[in-house]
Scaffold this motif. Structure first.
Motif, PDB file in Angstrom:
ATOM      1  N   ALA A 323       0.622  -1.110  -0.093  1.00 34.72           N
ATOM      2  CA  ALA A 323      -0.175  -0.155   0.054  1.00 34.72           C
ATOM      3  C   ALA A 323       0.893   1.278  -0.102  1.00 34.72           C
ATOM      4  O   ALA A 323       1.978   1.227   0.690  1.00 34.72           O
ATOM      5  N   PRO A 324       0.244   2.286  -0.747  1.00 38.39           N
ATOM      6  CA  PRO A 324       1.338   3.462  -0.812  1.00 38.39           C
ATOM      7  C   PRO A 324       1.012   4.293   0.487  1.00 38.39           C
ATOM      8  O   PRO A 324       0.041   4.020   1.292  1.00 38.39           O
ATOM      9  N   ASP A 325       2.097   4.975   0.713  1.00 37.21           N
ATOM     10  CA  ASP A 325       1.624   6.100   1.933  1.00 37.21           C
ATOM     11  C   ASP A 325       0.846   7.062   1.590  1.00 37.21           C
ATOM     12  O   ASP A 325       0.438   7.429   0.443  1.00 37.21           O
ATOM     13  N   ARG A 326       0.205   7.577   2.569  1.00 36.42           N
ATOM     14  CA  ARG A 326      -1.041   8.355   2.317  1.00 36.42           C
ATOM     15  C   ARG A 326      -0.859   9.649   3.227  1.00 36.42           C
ATOM     16  O   ARG A 326      -0.633   9.649   4.559  1.00 36.42           O
ATOM     17  N   ASN A 353      -6.540  15.197   0.655  1.00 38.35           N
ATOM     18  CA  ASN A 353      -6.114  13.808   0.845  1.00 38.35           C
ATOM     19  C   ASN A 353      -5.373  13.290  -0.359  1.00 38.35           C
ATOM     20  O   ASN A 353      -5.812  13.491  -1.474  1.00 38.35           O
ATOM     21  N   SER A 354      -3.982  12.945  -0.050  1.00 35.88           N
ATOM     22  CA  SER A 354      -3.228  12.494  -1.409  1.00 35.88           C
ATOM     23  C   SER A 354      -4.059  11.223  -2.094  1.00 35.88           C
ATOM     24  O   SER A 354      -3.689  11.054  -3.230  1.00 35.88           O
ATOM     25  N   ALA A 355      -5.021  10.456  -1.653  1.00 35.40           N
ATOM     26  CA  ALA A 355      -5.773   9.534  -2.340  1.00 35.40           C
ATOM     27  C   ALA A 355      -7.094   9.814  -2.734  1.00 35.40           C
ATOM     28  O   ALA A 355      -7.531   9.552  -3.934  1.00 35.40           O
ATOM     29  N   TYR A 356      -7.791  10.931  -2.003  1.00 36.90           N
ATOM     30  CA  TYR A 356      -8.981  11.330  -2.409  1.00 36.90           C
ATOM     31  C   TYR A 356      -9.262  12.865  -2.663  1.00 36.90           C
ATOM     32  O   TYR A 356     -10.401  13.185  -2.885  1.00 36.90           O
ATOM     33  N   GLY A 357      -8.245  13.656  -2.907  1.00 37.26           N
ATOM     34  CA  GLY A 357      -8.252  14.941  -3.250  1.00 37.26           C
ATOM     35  C   GLY A 357      -8.891  15.825  -2.189  1.00 37.26           C
ATOM     36  O   GLY A 357      -8.771  15.539  -1.020  1.00 37.26           O
TER      37      GLY A 357
END
Length: 583
Positions: A323-326, A353-357
């Motif tokens: 899993a990537p860092d978030r 959020n880096s994954a969800y904008g």
């Protein structure tokens, strides 16, 4: 019955226009600044050190069970996975703070309630309803904050030794004091038990916890303060067929100073670890979260403003998936206006959020004092929660396309504060869009997005009458999946809690009754877990100078019950603790 008793005596409660009763303590979590519960525009429960000590709780779940709007689900007894649901939201939507530091597992999303010793808790604050505007993602159903003990200017030493059923043994020691404006507290303890039967046909499952806390602070002549803490809780947990080693670690550094007479600023840096490793397979689920929070409190007459920014990063090291860092960056603002009989609170927050904008959350709350006793309140708030790493990447059941949960909550409440009693009533309506739920109702066990509607009523009351202390809480909850009408799993439709204590010159005796209605086992299943009522008995006695003995009987009715399918809670247990205090 409890509320009938309270109503009967309320007519005899002495009242004042400005009640400063100990039944309305100060609360910090609701606004991030200190206000009395009576003046808070949120639904709040405060459990202070005296009550924690009186309850003789061995786990946090004992203190939280059947509190207004709170559901507890546990995979068995001591140290087993414990999930806390607030106002029907998912367990991952309950934000847990330890002295202002967010503590959770980035893989499962839940907080490690089962691994935080109650001996390290000085006070608990339960704030119900969305608080994402102050605390970011995950504060959808509510926020629970545990405050660790702090040293004062006087030297203290406390030692506790105990034991009882299930071959349980405990020892805790605390030393605190100060020197030249520097305060310190050092606490260490161990809890070990063989446990009780968790699953039918299986043996007892044990648990061991070793913990240490160092809390240090220094006050400068300028009014500035620097403080730091290190808390480490680790041990071994036995499950059916396996066992695992775990570690929960919190490191925090805080610097606060008055910039001007009306402007205070604080910078808080923290790092938390939540690690677990299965002994047989050596599978590991390790998470690390680093957070920096800068907040500024500005007062303007009777009004107050909070402005700040926060950044955090989650890192995971998991055997079963990559899993990537978030990361998440945010700015937030809060304003509190005092217009005499009317109070107004406005909140807004912007998260990236880096994954969800980007996500914008907000809230508005209004309070109106009908008189010196009764206060009406109304609020509306939004919140969001990003799926956990397990939700997204767990092999064969996670879904990387899952959406973030978004919520809207409306609440109406009224509170009355007398000199020796209070009562509080709240009704709420919450919509949770794209809530993440694990279920097999479509044929395979996996994480799904579902839209849900939750409505509820919460009642609570407390009374101090001469040597008696009484508290009661009732909750009605209707939590359903919008699309299918299925009841959301592990949420009881009704729950109640009643505590009564009688104080004597050198001791006290008390009882706590906890009851819950039946609950669905999984989403889409017609199978339900039976409701239950449990009774905990307790007594304490100061038998000599600086010496105290405590006796408790947990689950005195020896009720066999489950809060998660297939997992039994412990049966009757009797425990004795000796306490020694010096200085």
């Amino acid at each position: 019955m409890a509320f009938s008793v309270v109503s009967a005596v309320s007519a005899h409660a002495e009242t004042t226009a400005d009640s400063s009763s100990t039944l309305s303590p100060l609360v910090v979590t609701a606004t991030s600044t200190s206000v009395s519960v009576a003046d808070s525009l949120s639904s709040v429960t405060v459990i202070n050190r005296e009550e924690i000590k009186a309850q003789q709780a061995q786990e946090i779940s004992e203190l939280l069970a059947a509190q207004p709007g709170v559901d507890i689900s546990s995979n068995g007894g001591y140290g087993k996975t414990t999930s806390v649901y607030m106002r029907g939201a998912s367990a991952e939507s309950t934000k847990f703070l330890l002295d202002g530091i967010p503590l959770y597992s980035a893989t499962s999303g839940g907080a490690p309630f089962e691994n935080i010793p109650t001996s390290l808790i000085d006070r608990l604050e339960i704030v119900r309803g969305p608080k994402a505007t102050l605390y970011g993602a995950d504060a959808v159903g509510g926020v629970i904050q545990a405050f660790l003990p702090e040293a004062d200017d006087d030297a203290h030493m406390n030692v506790s030794v105990g034991g009882g059923s299930f071959n349980t043994k405990t020892i805790d020691a605390t030393v605190s004091g100060s020197s030249d404006n520097t305060q310190y507290l050092l606490s260490a303890g161990k809890f070990e038990t063989d446990g009780d039967i968790v699953k039918e046909g299986e043996g007892a499952q044990g648990y061991r916890n070793e913990n240490i806390l160092l809390n240090v602070g220094h006050d400068f002549s300028s009014g500035a303060r620097i403080s730091g803490l290190i808390m480490n809780s680790e041990g071994r947990n036995h499950y059916v067929g396996d066992e695992n080693d775990y570690q929960v670690q919190v490191i925090g550094l805080s610097v606060s100073l008055p910039v001007t007479e009306n402007w205070d600023t604080e910078l808080k840096l923290s790092q938390t670890r939540n690690d677990s490793k299965t002994i047989s397979s050596e599978d590991k689920y390790n998470t690390k979260t680093q957070t920096a929070r800068w907040s500024n409190t500005i007062s303007a007459g009777e009004h107050e403003f909070v402005l700040g920014a926060e950044t955090s990063e989650d890192k995971v090291d998991v055997t079963s998936y990559q899993a990537p860092d978030r990361s998440n960056n945010a700015v937030f603002a809060q304003s509190q206006f005092d217009f005499g009989a009317t109070n107004l609170q406005l909140n807004i927050r912007q998260d990236h959020n880096s994954a969800y904008g980007d996500s914008t959350t907000g809230g508005v709350a209004v309070g109106y004092k009908l008189d010196g006793i009764h206060t009406l309140r109304a609020s509306y708030g939004t919140a969001f929660e990003a799926p956990t790493f397990n939700d997204l990447y767990y092999p064969s059941s996670g879904d990387p396309t899952l959406k973030a949960t978004k919520s809207k909550t409306v609440e109406l409440g009224v509170r009355a504060d007398y000199d020796n009693m209070y009562w509080d009533a709240a009704v709420f309506d919450a919509s949770y869009g794209d809530m993440v739920i694990w279920s097999n109702y479509t044929g395979s066990w996996a994480a799904y997005n579902v839209d849900s509607k939750v409505q509820g009523v919460e009642l609570s009351s407390g009374l101090t009458l001469e040597q008696w202390q009484l508290k009661a809480a009732l909750t009605w909850l209707d939590a359903k999946d919008d699309d299918t009408g299925f009841q959301l799993p592990k949420r009881a439709k009704r729950s109640a809690r009643l505590s009564a204590d009688r104080l004597f010159e050198k001791g006290r005796v008390g009882v706590t009754l906890i009851g819950a209605d039946g609950r669905a086992t999984t989403l889409g299943s017609s199978e339900t877990l039976a409701g239950y009522v449990t009774m905990n008995l307790r007594a304490s006695y100061d038998f000599a100078a600086d010496w105290n003995a405590e006796l408790s009987v947990k689950n005195a009715l020896d009720k066999e019950y489950q809060t998660a399918k297939g997992y039994f809670s412990p049966g009757r247990g009797v425990f004795l603790t000796l306490n020694y205090s010096a200085f």
